[in-house]
Each structure stands twice: as C-alpha cells, then as structure tokens.
Design a protein around this motif. Structure first.
Motif, short mmCIF file in Angstrom:
data_model
loop_
_atom_site.label_atom_id
_atom_site.label_comp_id
_atom_site.label_asym_id
_atom_site.label_seq_id
_atom_site.Cartn_x
_atom_site.Cartn_y
_atom_site.Cartn_z
N ASN A 1 -11.76 -1.25 -0.85
CA ASN A 1 -10.96 -0.28 -0.09
C ASN A 1 -11.79 0.99 0.05
O ASN A 1 -11.98 1.72 -0.91
N VAL B 1 -9.52 -0.37 -6.54
CA VAL B 1 -10.22 -0.04 -5.32
C VAL B 1 -11.03 -1.22 -4.79
O VAL B 1 -11.43 -1.23 -3.62
N LYS C 1 1.05 0.81 -2.89
CA LYS C 1 0.75 2.24 -3.02
C LYS C 1 0.63 2.71 -4.46
O LYS C 1 -0.15 3.63 -4.75
N ALA D 1 -9.23 8.11 -0.21
CA ALA D 1 -8.06 8.75 -0.81
C ALA D 1 -8.45 9.55 -2.05
O ALA D 1 -7.91 10.64 -2.30
N VAL D 2 -9.39 9.03 -2.82
CA VAL D 2 -9.85 9.73 -4.03
C VAL D 2 -10.70 10.93 -3.67
O VAL D 2 -10.52 12.03 -4.21
N THR E 1 -5.83 2.04 -4.34
CA THR E 1 -6.31 3.27 -3.72
C THR E 1 -7.56 2.95 -2.92
O THR E 1 -8.02 1.81 -2.89
N SER E 2 -8.11 3.95 -2.28
CA SER E 2 -9.37 3.81 -1.54
C SER E 2 -10.29 4.96 -1.95
O SER E 2 -9.85 5.97 -2.51
N PRO F 1 -4.04 7.13 2.25
CA PRO F 1 -2.99 6.72 1.30
C PRO F 1 -1.79 6.06 1.97
O PRO F 1 -1.23 5.10 1.45
N LYS G 1 -6.51 3.19 -10.47
CA LYS G 1 -5.97 2.34 -9.41
C LYS G 1 -7.05 1.42 -8.87
O LYS G 1 -8.23 1.77 -8.83
#
Length: 331
Positions: free
Chosen positions: A218, A194, A231, A239-240, A235-236, A223, A192
C-alpha cells in the motif's frame, strides 16, 4: 507509422531526452538521430505525455524532459534497476486478476528465474489463507517474482521471512514511521499493515520446480480510500508520511534488496540475516496466540531460526512453528 513503430520510437526518444533532465533538446536533432519525420516525433512525444511523462516545450523547436511518469511499465521499472537477475525480464500489465496467477503460468512455460510480473491493479488479488488483497489502480505495488532455487522443498518456507526482510528495509527508506515484520509475511508501519507477501510453491519430492513470491504494498492510497473493514488495520505509506511516495523508486529498491537476500539465502538460508530479522520482528519477546489447523496454542515468541520458523516457548519447552496465524496476546 504502425503502433509498434510508434512505441519503439517513443521508448528511444525517452531514453535520449531523460539523460539530461531540464536540458533543451532540439526536435530536429531527434528526427535526425532516429531517422524519423517531424510528425512521427510529435506523435511519439504525444504518446509519452499521455503515459504521464512531463515534457516541456521550449522556444526554437526544442523540448526538455521534466519528470518520469509514476507508471509501473517495463521501461520505467528497468530504468536504473541495479539487480542483475531479479527483474531482468519484466511483464507489466495495466489490470490483471492476479499477478501470481500470471507468474505461475510463466513459470510453468519455462520463463527464466528472476522474471517479474507487475500490474497497476488486480481484480482478484490474493493474500494468505484465501484472503483477498485490496488492489486499487495506480496507488500500490503488486509484483510477483519467479524463483527456481536449487535447494530442497523443505528449505522453501523461509523465503517469506527473507522477502519480509528485503521489503522492510526498502519500506524503511521511504517512511518516517516504525517498520516491523509480523511473522511470517506482513509488514506493518506504526502498527498497521502496509504490505503482505504470498509465496506459492511447486515441488516434487526432492526438488523445487519453482516458487512464485507475490508482494502487495500500500503506497499512495489516501486514508479514506480503504474499505471500511480495512481502515482500522491497514495503512499506506502516503497516509503515514502525509505525502506521496515514488512507487518506482520503492519497487526498484525492493527488487535490489530481494536479490541480495536471495543470494544469501541459497548459501545458508537466514543464517546471516537473523540479527536484522530480530530487529524488525514485532513478535519476539511477546506472548502470542498461534492457530494452525484446529489447534490454538499460547506461548512466548523468543526467536526466528535460520529456516524462518518462529520459536515459541510453552511450558518450559521450545517449539519451532513454520506456519499458522499469530496474534499478540494483550494484557
């Protein structure tokens, strides 16, 4: 005390007390060191606390520095920054339409190479191909870097790939996820997006006037913070990782990486960096579809050359592509 005097005293106090985190410092000694009254020192410490710095009161009229604020201010970005040119001059804002817009105005007015513009949020952040960049406050990094290279305009396109490499290596230090570069200017973690890069060039026939390199990362969005349409694709790092990431550490590392890559790029473009670029590439070895203008072509991505061009093999022939929108063709 004027606001300007208060700001100067606050910065001076901060530099003094942060040298020894957790160690008590007598407020009387700060008054003496800066020739300030007790009320002035209290006001300066209050200002630092409002900015997000953690400062603890101790017994006997002492205080101790606990932690820095997670704020993209001139003082914080510059503190511990190892690069010599990139970030030597910093313009930091709370909210702007676009850091690239401000950087362009500064470049046109003669600001030196390496000047950076940051903001806590953008109201009209831009990405490639006219897209907007989601820029919520105090969670991401939005920074534009002004370059004034000596090379000819045709060498400029590879700057996006160069920036991607510097950014990928910085991001990798701050995540356990798999970091990849999607040519030419996106950073993905675990598939995703970032981070993204937007380069804007002003040039004459045989020389570059300036280049503005805009970067959006990000970092600490949750999330659920992303709009519904993002979404599934964005992602950020938070979030990961499932924890917050220190934005200032990441920004300073990126700026340091960027300077090293830029110095190398001016000598031989991406020649010395290609092995690392291949390592991060999400496209090399993949069947891809490329759209540019009104054309759509398919082929196998086999390399990225020293100019930053994507090398695609189609019908037994190789073609160097310098721009366009690329997607991997699913089986």
């Amino acid at each position: 005390m004027t606001n300007k005097d208060l700001e100067k005293l606050s910065e001076d106090l901060l530099l003094r007390i942060r040298r020894r985190p957790g160690r008590p410092v007598a407020t009387a000694s700060l008054q003496k060191a800066f020739g300030a009254g007790a009320d002035d020192v209290v006001a300066a410490l209050g200002k630092l606390k409002r900015l997000g710095y953690k400062i603890r009161k101790k017994t006997g009229g002492q205080i101790a520095f606990v932690a820095a604020a997670d704020s993209l201010t001139v003082t914080e970005i510059g503190y511990g920054l190892s690069s010599k040119v990139i970030g030597k001059k910093i313009h930091a804002y709370h909210s702007v339409k676009s850091t690239n817009d401000i950087a362009t105005q500064l470049a046109q007015s003669g600001t030196p190479e390496g000047t950076i513009v940051t903001a806590e949020t953008q109201t009209k952040g831009r990405g490639r191909l006219g897209r907007s960049w989601y820029s919520p406050p105090k969670t991401g990094i939005y920074v534009s870097i002004i370059l004034k290279p000596k090379f000819r305009p045709e060498a400029a396109p590879g700057l996006a790939v160069m920036t991607s490499l510097a950014l990928a290596e910085a991001v990798e230090k701050h995540t356990s996820g798999e970091v990849k570069i999607k040519w030419p200017n996106d950073i993905h973690v675990n598939g995703k997006k970032v981070a993204g890069i937007l380069t804007e060039l002003s040039a004459e026939r045989n020389r570059v006037d300036y280049v503005v390199v805009g970067v959006g990362i990000n970092v600490n969005q949750k999330p659920d913070d992303f709009p519904q349409e993002l979404k599934s694709i964005a992602t950020s790092l938070r979030a990961v990782n499932r924890r917050k990431v220190p934005r200032l550490d990441l920004l300073r590392l990126f700026l340091s990486n960027f300077e090293k890559e830029y110095l190398g790029y001016q000598k031989g473009q991406l020649g010395r960096s290609r092995k690392r670029i291949r390592k991060y590439s999400s496209l090399i070895g993949q069947q891809v579809r490329l759209s540019f203008g009104n054309r759509i072509v398919e082929g196998k991505a086999i390399d990225i050359d020293a100019t930053g061009a994507l090398i695609i093999e189609m019908d037994g022939q190789r073609r160097a592509v310098t721009s366009g929108e690329v997607t991997v063709v699913k089986d």
